[in-house]
Design a protein around this motif. Structure first.
Motif, PDB file in Angstrom:
ATOM      1  N   GLY A 160      27.286  89.871 -56.612  1.00  0.00           N
ATOM      2  CA  GLY A 160      26.465  90.802 -55.828  1.00  0.00           C
ATOM      3  C   GLY A 160      27.232  91.957 -55.242  1.00  0.00           C
ATOM      4  O   GLY A 160      26.809  92.540 -54.228  1.00  0.00           O
ATOM      5  N   GLY A 161      28.350  92.340 -55.855  1.00  0.00           N
ATOM      6  CA  GLY A 161      29.146  93.435 -55.327  1.00  0.00           C
ATOM      7  C   GLY A 161      28.477  94.786 -55.527  1.00  0.00           C
ATOM      8  O   GLY A 161      27.782  95.018 -56.526  1.00  0.00           O
ATOM      9  N   ARG A 190      44.827 104.419 -41.129  1.00  0.00           N
ATOM     10  CA  ARG A 190      45.726 103.426 -40.567  1.00  0.00           C
ATOM     11  C   ARG A 190      44.953 102.143 -40.343  1.00  0.00           C
ATOM     12  O   ARG A 190      43.796 102.018 -40.729  1.00  0.00           O
ATOM     13  CB  ARG A 190      46.358 103.940 -39.272  1.00  0.00           C
ATOM     14  CG  ARG A 190      45.347 104.308 -38.190  1.00  0.00           C
ATOM     15  CD  ARG A 190      46.031 104.958 -36.985  1.00  0.00           C
ATOM     16  NE  ARG A 190      46.536 106.286 -37.327  1.00  0.00           N
ATOM     17  CZ  ARG A 190      47.828 106.590 -37.398  1.00  0.00           C
ATOM     18  NH1 ARG A 190      48.740 105.660 -37.170  1.00  0.00           N
ATOM     19  NH2 ARG A 190      48.208 107.806 -37.676  1.00  0.00           N
ATOM     20  N   ALA A 191      45.586 101.178 -39.694  1.00  0.00           N
ATOM     21  CA  ALA A 191      44.914  99.923 -39.387  1.00  0.00           C
ATOM     22  C   ALA A 191      43.742 100.164 -38.428  1.00  0.00           C
ATOM     23  O   ALA A 191      43.784 101.117 -37.639  1.00  0.00           O
ATOM     24  CB  ALA A 191      45.910  98.946 -38.773  1.00  0.00           C
ATOM     25  N   PRO A 192      42.696  99.348 -38.537  1.00  0.00           N
ATOM     26  CA  PRO A 192      42.584  98.176 -39.409  1.00  0.00           C
ATOM     27  C   PRO A 192      42.251  98.572 -40.856  1.00  0.00           C
ATOM     28  O   PRO A 192      41.368  99.388 -41.100  1.00  0.00           O
ATOM     29  CB  PRO A 192      41.442  97.367 -38.795  1.00  0.00           C
ATOM     30  CG  PRO A 192      40.591  98.387 -38.108  1.00  0.00           C
ATOM     31  CD  PRO A 192      41.549  99.437 -37.596  1.00  0.00           C
ATOM     32  N   PHE A 193      42.990  97.957 -41.787  1.00  0.00           N
ATOM     33  CA  PHE A 193      42.715  98.158 -43.203  1.00  0.00           C
ATOM     34  C   PHE A 193      41.619  97.193 -43.648  1.00  0.00           C
ATOM     35  O   PHE A 193      41.471  96.095 -43.107  1.00  0.00           O
ATOM     36  CB  PHE A 193      43.995  97.930 -44.023  1.00  0.00           C
ATOM     37  CG  PHE A 193      45.023  99.015 -43.818  1.00  0.00           C
ATOM     38  CD1 PHE A 193      45.047 100.139 -44.641  1.00  0.00           C
ATOM     39  CD2 PHE A 193      45.970  98.908 -42.804  1.00  0.00           C
ATOM     40  CE1 PHE A 193      45.987 101.141 -44.460  1.00  0.00           C
ATOM     41  CE2 PHE A 193      46.909  99.904 -42.608  1.00  0.00           C
ATOM     42  CZ  PHE A 193      46.919 101.030 -43.429  1.00  0.00           C
ATOM     43  N   PHE A 194      40.859  97.594 -44.650  1.00  0.00           N
ATOM     44  CA  PHE A 194      39.720  96.788 -45.093  1.00  0.00           C
ATOM     45  C   PHE A 194      39.524  96.996 -46.591  1.00  0.00           C
ATOM     46  O   PHE A 194      40.191  97.817 -47.238  1.00  0.00           O
ATOM     47  CB  PHE A 194      38.454  97.197 -44.330  1.00  0.00           C
ATOM     48  CG  PHE A 194      37.990  98.593 -44.625  1.00  0.00           C
ATOM     49  CD1 PHE A 194      37.031  98.850 -45.611  1.00  0.00           C
ATOM     50  CD2 PHE A 194      38.527  99.688 -43.935  1.00  0.00           C
ATOM     51  CE1 PHE A 194      36.620 100.144 -45.894  1.00  0.00           C
ATOM     52  CE2 PHE A 194      38.122 100.977 -44.223  1.00  0.00           C
ATOM     53  CZ  PHE A 194      37.164 101.211 -45.202  1.00  0.00           C
ATOM     54  N   SER A 195      38.570  96.253 -47.157  1.00  0.00           N
ATOM     55  CA  SER A 195      38.229  96.397 -48.567  1.00  0.00           C
ATOM     56  C   SER A 195      36.730  96.267 -48.737  1.00  0.00           C
ATOM     57  O   SER A 195      36.054  95.582 -47.955  1.00  0.00           O
ATOM     58  CB  SER A 195      38.942  95.334 -49.417  1.00  0.00           C
ATOM     59  OG  SER A 195      38.668  95.533 -50.790  1.00  0.00           O
ATOM     60  N   TYR A 196      36.182  96.916 -49.747  1.00  0.00           N
ATOM     61  CA  TYR A 196      34.760  96.816 -50.047  1.00  0.00           C
ATOM     62  C   TYR A 196      34.441  95.455 -50.662  1.00  0.00           C
ATOM     63  O   TYR A 196      35.260  94.861 -51.364  1.00  0.00           O
ATOM     64  CB  TYR A 196      34.333  97.920 -51.020  1.00  0.00           C
ATOM     65  CG  TYR A 196      34.643  99.321 -50.539  1.00  0.00           C
ATOM     66  CD1 TYR A 196      34.114  99.803 -49.343  1.00  0.00           C
ATOM     67  CD2 TYR A 196      35.477 100.163 -51.281  1.00  0.00           C
ATOM     68  CE1 TYR A 196      34.414 101.090 -48.905  1.00  0.00           C
ATOM     69  CE2 TYR A 196      35.769 101.449 -50.854  1.00  0.00           C
ATOM     70  CZ  TYR A 196      35.230 101.902 -49.655  1.00  0.00           C
ATOM     71  OH  TYR A 196      35.530 103.176 -49.226  1.00  0.00           O
ATOM     72  N   ASP A 197      33.239  94.975 -50.391  1.00  0.00           N
ATOM     73  CA  ASP A 197      32.724  93.725 -50.976  1.00  0.00           C
ATOM     74  C   ASP A 197      33.571  92.513 -50.625  1.00  0.00           C
ATOM     75  O   ASP A 197      33.491  91.482 -51.304  1.00  0.00           O
ATOM     76  CB  ASP A 197      32.646  93.821 -52.517  1.00  0.00           C
ATOM     77  CG  ASP A 197      31.738  94.943 -53.003  1.00  0.00           C
ATOM     78  OD1 ASP A 197      30.759  95.250 -52.310  1.00  0.00           O
ATOM     79  OD2 ASP A 197      32.030  95.492 -54.094  1.00  0.00           O
ATOM     80  N   TYR A 251      41.629 101.882 -54.305  1.00  0.00           N
ATOM     81  CA  TYR A 251      40.621 101.735 -53.254  1.00  0.00           C
ATOM     82  C   TYR A 251      40.241 100.272 -53.026  1.00  0.00           C
ATOM     83  O   TYR A 251      39.168  99.981 -52.492  1.00  0.00           O
ATOM     84  CB  TYR A 251      39.372 102.578 -53.559  1.00  0.00           C
ATOM     85  CG  TYR A 251      39.631 104.067 -53.429  1.00  0.00           C
ATOM     86  CD1 TYR A 251      39.373 104.745 -52.236  1.00  0.00           C
ATOM     87  CD2 TYR A 251      40.167 104.793 -54.485  1.00  0.00           C
ATOM     88  CE1 TYR A 251      39.644 106.105 -52.110  1.00  0.00           C
ATOM     89  CE2 TYR A 251      40.439 106.147 -54.381  1.00  0.00           C
ATOM     90  CZ  TYR A 251      40.179 106.795 -53.185  1.00  0.00           C
ATOM     91  OH  TYR A 251      40.447 108.148 -53.062  1.00  0.00           O
ATOM     92  N   LEU A 252      41.134  99.368 -53.420  1.00  0.00           N
ATOM     93  CA  LEU A 252      40.940  97.976 -53.045  1.00  0.00           C
ATOM     94  C   LEU A 252      41.340  97.749 -51.594  1.00  0.00           C
ATOM     95  O   LEU A 252      40.799  96.873 -50.924  1.00  0.00           O
ATOM     96  CB  LEU A 252      41.783  97.070 -53.946  1.00  0.00           C
ATOM     97  CG  LEU A 252      41.213  96.722 -55.312  1.00  0.00           C
ATOM     98  CD1 LEU A 252      42.211  95.924 -56.121  1.00  0.00           C
ATOM     99  CD2 LEU A 252      39.909  95.941 -55.171  1.00  0.00           C
ATOM    100  N   VAL A 253      42.322  98.502 -51.130  1.00  0.00           N
ATOM    101  CA  VAL A 253      42.740  98.494 -49.729  1.00  0.00           C
ATOM    102  C   VAL A 253      42.481  99.881 -49.163  1.00  0.00           C
ATOM    103  O   VAL A 253      42.924 100.886 -49.739  1.00  0.00           O
ATOM    104  CB  VAL A 253      44.230  98.112 -49.593  1.00  0.00           C
ATOM    105  CG1 VAL A 253      44.697  98.295 -48.144  1.00  0.00           C
ATOM    106  CG2 VAL A 253      44.459  96.680 -50.052  1.00  0.00           C
ATOM    107  N   ASN A 254      41.776  99.949 -48.057  1.00  0.00           N
ATOM    108  CA  ASN A 254      41.403 101.230 -47.454  1.00  0.00           C
ATOM    109  C   ASN A 254      41.711 101.194 -45.964  1.00  0.00           C
ATOM    110  O   ASN A 254      41.561 100.154 -45.319  1.00  0.00           O
ATOM    111  CB  ASN A 254      39.906 101.499 -47.650  1.00  0.00           C
ATOM    112  CG  ASN A 254      39.499 101.441 -49.101  1.00  0.00           C
ATOM    113  OD1 ASN A 254      39.682 102.380 -49.856  1.00  0.00           O
ATOM    114  ND2 ASN A 254      38.939 100.295 -49.505  1.00  0.00           N
ATOM    115  N   GLY A 255      42.147 102.339 -45.443  1.00  0.00           N
ATOM    116  CA  GLY A 255      42.463 102.426 -44.027  1.00  0.00           C
ATOM    117  C   GLY A 255      41.349 103.084 -43.238  1.00  0.00           C
ATOM    118  O   GLY A 255      40.441 103.729 -43.786  1.00  0.00           O
TER     119      GLY A 255
END
Length: 524
Positions: free
Chosen positions: A273-274, A209-216, A195-199
Motif C-alpha cells: 500500500g505504498g 536536518r534532523a529529524p530525518f524521516f522516510s516515506y511509507d 529520497y529514502l532518507v529525507n531531512g
C-alpha cells in the motif's frame, strides 16, 4: 584506513564504536577462514577424519606428515568431492527451503617413497617425500528467507543512524555523493540521494536536518533475502618423513594456503500500500582473497606391532588478506513526481557505494593433536583409531598497516579483545574403524567438534557431530574408496539491526550438510 564496518556505517559511527564493532567483524572472519572440520582422502574421511596415529595415506601430507614414513612404494591419488547443503529457514513466521550442490577437488597427492637403504646396521630405514593439494574449507552456501514485516524496514536502520549524529545536515549527505562517478561515500548518503532518507527543512528552508524521516515507513513490507557464498580455503603441502628402526616415524610439512571467498546478499522489500515506493532493495557483495603459510611437525611410535601412538603440532596459518566490499541501494518509485525527481537528478534509480579495498593479516589458531591406533588380528582384520585435537581459537589475531599508527593499534587491540571475549579453545574428538574382507574395506567414524563461541550468540549451540562411513577396494596396483559425511547445524542471520531488538527480526537457519568423496589412486 577504511574497514568493512566503516563503509557500512560511513558517518554513522564514532571512531571508538566503529573499531569496537570492526573487532567483531574481523574476529569472526579469522574464525570463519580457519574452521577446518574434515579434509583428506575418502579413506580418512570415512573414519572420522583421523590423521594423527595412522600412516600410509595421502591425507598424512596435511595431517600427520610422519605417516608418510610408512610408504614402501610411490602413489598418485585424486579425490573429487560432491558437497550438498539443504537449508530450512524461518523468518517472521514463514519457512523457506533451499538446496545447493557443488563438485570440488578435495585432494590431489603424489607420494615418492624412497627405497630401503639395504643396510641392516643403519637405524634410519627409509625416507619419503610428498606433495599434495587439500581443500580444507569449502564456503559454498546459500539460503533464502522471506516474511511480512510489520515492525521495521532496512531504511529504519539508516534513519536511526542519521538522527543519532548531532548536527548532521542534508548538505553534508549531499557532499557524500559524487555525480561524476555516481557513487556515494556510504549507504546513508546513497539513501539520501534516492529520497529514502529525507531531512526536515530548517527555518529558512535552505537546508535539511534532523529529524530525518522516510516515506511509507509505517507501511508493512514483504521482505525477501537471498544469500549466496562460494570459494574455499585450500592448501598445497610439501612433506618429508622417515622412520627410525621401523618404530619411530618422524615428519615435517610446509603448507602454502590459498583463500578465496565471495558472498552476495540481496534484501528486497515490497511495500504494501505504498504511495511513494513500490519496492526497494539493498545489495552487499564481499570478495576476499589471501595467501598464507604454515608448518606441521609429526611423530608416530609403534609401542607394539599392534599398537601405535601419534602426535602433531601445527603452527598457526599466517595469512595476508585483501578484501573488497561493495554496496548498492535501489528504489522503484511509483509516485510520478518522485520518480521524475530521482531520475532527473541521478539519471538512474539506484546508487552504488564506492568500493572499499582493505588489506590485513590473520593469524590462525595453533593446533596440536594426539591419538592411538589398535590393529586387529595383526592388521589383517582392520583397526580402531581415535584422536583428540586441541585448537587454540582464543589465540587468533588480525592486524593491518593500512592506516596511521593509532588506527592500526586500535584495530589490532579490538580484534584481540573481541577474540578473547568471544572465542574459546576447544578439543575436537574423533574416532573411527576400518574392517577388511579380502581386498574390500568397510569404514565408519564420528567427529565431535565443540562450539568455540563463548557467548552462544542467538542462543544457538554450534557444536557439530559429524557422522561418516565408507567403502574401499584395493589391490597391488590400484585402489578406490568412497565416503560420506553428514551433519546438521543451526545458524542465524540478521539482515539489519535497530536499537530495540523487538523492532527487527533474525532468520533461523537449519542446515543439513553432506559430502560424498571418491578417491582413486595407483601405486608405482
Amino acid at each position: 584506513m577504511t574497514t568493512r564496518l566503516l563503509i557500512l556505517g560511513g558517518l554513522l559511527l564514532g571512531t571508538g564504536a566503529a573499531f569496537g564493532q570492526t573487532g567483531s567483524i574481523y574476529a569472526d572472519a579469522a574464525f570463519q577462514y580457519n574452521e577446518i572440520q574434515q579434509s583428506g582422502t575418502a579413506r580418512f574421511r570415512g573414519i572420522g577424519g583421523n590423521h594423527t596415529a595412522l600412516g600410509g595415506d595421502a591425507s598424512t601430507l596435511f595431517g600427520n606428515p610422519a605417516g608418510l614414513g610408512f610408504y614402501n612404494r610411490s602413489e598418485l591419488s585424486f579425490s573429487p568431492t560432491f558437497l550438498n547443503n539443504s537449508s530450512q529457514t524461518s523468518y517472521l513466521g514463514s519457512t523457506t527451503t533451499d538446496s545447493r550442490g557443488r563438485v570440488a577437488v578435495g585432494q590431489l597427492g603424489l607420494i615418492l617413497a624412497g627405497g630401503d637403504n639395504g643396510n641392516s646396521n643403519r637405524r634410519w630405514r627409509r625416507t619419503t617425500f610428498g606433495v599434495g593439494y587439500h581443500q580444507n574449507i569449502n564456503f559454498n552456501n546459500g539460503f533464502t528467507f522471506e516474511g511480512l514485516n510489520r515492525r521495521s524496514s532496512l531504511v529504519d536502520n539508516l534513519i536511526d543512524d542519521a538522527n543519532s549524529i548531532q548536527g548532521l545536515t542534508g548538505g553534508q549527505l549531499n557532499n557524500g555523493y559524487d555525480p561524476n562517478t555516481r557513487q556515494a561515500d556510504d549507504l546513508l548518503a546513497a539513501a539520501y540521494q534516492l529520497y529514502l532518507v529525507n531531512g526536515t527543512p530548517d527555518a529558512q528552508g535552505n537546508n535539511t536536518r534532523a529529524p530525518f524521516f522516510s516515506y511509507d515507513l509505517l507501511n508493512p513490507r514483504s521482505q525477501q533475502n537471498t544469500f549466496e557464498s562460494s570459494g574455499s580455503q585450500s592448501q598445497w603441502t610439501v612433506a618429508y618423513a622417515g622412520n627410525l628402526d621401523d618404530k619411530l616415524y618422524l615428519g615435517i610439512n610446509v603448507g602454502l594456503s590459498r583463500l578465496r571467498y565471495n558472498s552476495d546478499n540481496v534484501l528486497t522489500e515490497v511495500i504494501q500500500g505504498g504511495n511513494s515506493f513500490g519496492d526497494i532493495g539493498q545489495r552487499d557483495r564481499l570478495t576476499v582473497s589471501g595467501n598464507g603459510i604454515n608448518a606441521t611437525l609429526g611423530a608416530i611410535y609403534k609401542l607394539t606391532p599392534s599398537v601405535q601412538i601419534g602426535a602433531t603440532v601445527a603452527s598457526p596459518n599466517f595469512m595476508r588478506v585483501t578484501e573488497t566490499f561493495t554496496q548498492n541501494l535501489r528504489v522503484n518509485p511509483i509516485d510520478p513526481n518522485l520518480a521524475n525527481l530521482i531520475v532527473g537528478e541521478l539519471d538512474a534509480t539506484d546508487v552504488d557505494v564506492a568500493p572499499n579495498d582493505f588489506d590485513y593479516t590473520i593469524t590462525g589458531p595453533l593446533r596440536a593433536s594426539g591419538g592411538a591406533t589398535v590393529f586387529l588380528g595383526g592388521g589383517k582384520i582392520g583397526f580402531l583409531t581415535a584422536s583428540a585435537e586441541y585448537v587454540g581459537y582464543a589465540g587468533m589475531r588480525a592486524n593491518t598497516t593500512g592506516g596511521n599508527a593509532s588506527d592500526n593499534s586500535a584495530f589490532r587491540n579490538n580484534v584481540r579483545n573481541t577474540v578473547q571475549q568471544s572465542y574459546q579453545n576447544v578439543v575436537n574428538v574423533r574416532a573411527g574403524a576400518e574392517f577388511r574382507a579380502g581386498m574390500f574395506r568397510i569404514r565408519g567414524g564420528a567427529a565431535y567438534l565443540p562450539d568455540a563461541d563463548i557467548s552462544r550468540r542467538d542462543n544457538i549451540d554450534r557444536t557439530r557431530l559429524l557422522i561418516s562411513g565408507g567403502l574401499g577396494y584395493r589391490n597391488d596396483r590400484f585402489f578406490a574408496d568412497v565416503s560420506g559425511t553428514f551433519n546438521t547445524t543451526e545458524a542465524a542471520f540478521t539482515p539489519y539491526t535497530r536499537p530495540n531488538p523487538a523492532d527487527y527480526g533474525s532468520a533461523l537457519i537449519n542446515n543439513k550438510l553432506s559430502a560424498i568423496t571418491l578417491s582413486l589412486g595407483t601405486f608405482f
